[in-house]
Design a protein around this motif. Structure first.
Motif: not given
Length: 392
Positions: A150, A183, A309, A320-322
């Motif tokens: 995560d 991050t 996004a 993938r991008y958080q």
């Protein structure tokens, strides 16, 4: 690329106030490392004009000829007032601060206070590459504690790293990145308190790099490491550098918790005297008078996070991008594209977009890139278009 920013100027958003032509005139690293056909979305410089209160403070100093050696406590006082307003933290004591040239040199000085040559320094990888470079150059060795899936601190991995670092009873330190680069994760009070508890249990000293602390989206709350229970013997580095784009005007503060004041007294004189006087003036003005400008930047960055996004979902859906709650950096997982460990080289060679490759960020960085969001939305749009074309 001419016309990418045409008609994009917006007086309310500092990220939309400069044209591509104006940006190309800059002589700093971001805009001079690559040829003009490359979109530079890599190193942590923002594409913004200087905040007016900061520009005024510098030009007034130059007009006075005030370019000598720095002195006084205006900088830590301004930061303490900012910490009270923004974070509700009143624990920043001016007498427990000292000037250092910049955050990373301050990190090295802090590590020299709490470790010896050959001792271990724990880091949460993937993490800001200079952590590896500066720690190694200072004669310390890196022990990695990987982030969880995560992208948050994995307390189990951290405890294992603490045990490894303290093997044989030698001193050890934990270089905490708060908020985390690359991050954009904003550590919670509970997470930081758990970190402090583990550090106390294993006899590890915590040094927190909190340079991105001002860059937090609306509604989220930055928690200073020194504000949590158990962090009394910690050390922190803070600066206005990232929040107001002042990397070229050097100046940072090393801040000690109540139980670390004695350590701070051992910082060598040459560390603080090397700080730029104009840098201190600029950073002081930023913390004291630059809040309105910062809020406008944060609003623009939040818009850019949502834009990125949406663009990735449309053009590169397997990436993938958080979106993070802090910093102006985006950590993109490109492994599903099948480009190997260094997709940044493909985006540069085929798409003419410069991003930071993930491998220098340590274990877990392969197949990733870091993208700098602190630019005009039109440039982000063009960059994603080029990235998609590069892998089509």
């Amino acid at each position: 690329m001419s016309g990418v920013l045409s008609g994009a100027r917006d007086s309310a958003n500092p990220l939309r106030q400069l044209t591509i032509g104006q940006l190309r005139q800059r002589t700093s690293l971001k805009w001079r490392e690559y040829p003009d056909d490359v979109l530079p979305l890599w190193v942590a410089e923002m594409d913004v004009p200087l905040a007016e209160p900061v520009a005024r403070a510098i030009t007034d100093a130059v007009a006075r000829g005030d370019t000598g050696y720095t002195t006084g406590t205006a900088y830590p006082q301004a930061l303490a007032e900012f910490a009270h307003r923004r974070w509700g933290w009143d624990g920043l004591a001016v007498e427990r601060t000292t000037l250092v040239p910049d955050v990373m040199h301050g990190v090295v000085e802090a590590l020299r206070l709490v470790t010896d040559v050959g001792d271990a320094v724990v880091v949460n990888c993937p993490v800001y590459p200079p952590f590896y470079d500066f720690v190694t150059h200072a004669g310390r060795r890196i022990v990695e504690a990987p982030l969880g899936e995560d992208l948050r601190i994995d307390l189990g991995a951290l405890e294992d790293a603490f045990r490894q670092a303290r093997a044989g009873g030698r001193p050890a330190a934990y270089l905490l990145c708060n908020p985390h680069n690359p991050t954009g994760v904003l550590h919670t009070a509970a997470e930081l308190a758990a970190v402090a508890g583990l550090a106390d249990q294993h006899g590890v000293r915590v040094v927190a790099d909190e340079i991105h602390a001002p860059v937090v989206i609306g509604g989220a709350q930055f928690v200073p490491y020194l504000s949590v229970p158990g962090a009394e013997n910690g050390l922190s580095l803070m600066s206005a550098s990232k929040g107001w784009n002042l990397a070229g005007l050097r100046g940072a503060l090393l801040i000690a918790g109540p139980a670390a004041a004695g350590d701070l007294a051992r910082v060598p004189f040459e560390a603080s005297v090397s700080t730029s006087h104009l840098g201190v003036i600029a950073h002081t003005a930023a913390f004291r008078d630059g809040g309105e400008w910062l809020d406008a930047v944060l609003t623009g960055l939040d818009d850019n996070r949502r834009l990125l996004a949406a663009l990735l979902a449309e053009h590169l859906p397997v990436v993938r991008y958080q979106p993070g709650q802090a910093t102006y950096l985006a950590w993109l997982d490109c492994r599903a594209l099948g480009l190997g460990d260094d997709p940044a080289s493909v985006f540069l060679d085929r798409g003419r977009v410069a991003l930071n490759p993930g491998t220098p960020f340590g274990a877990g960085g392969g197949g990733h890139v870091r993208l700098n969001l602190a630019t005009a939305p039109e440039l982000i749009t063009e960059a994603v278009r080029r990235m998609a074309a590069a892998v089509a």
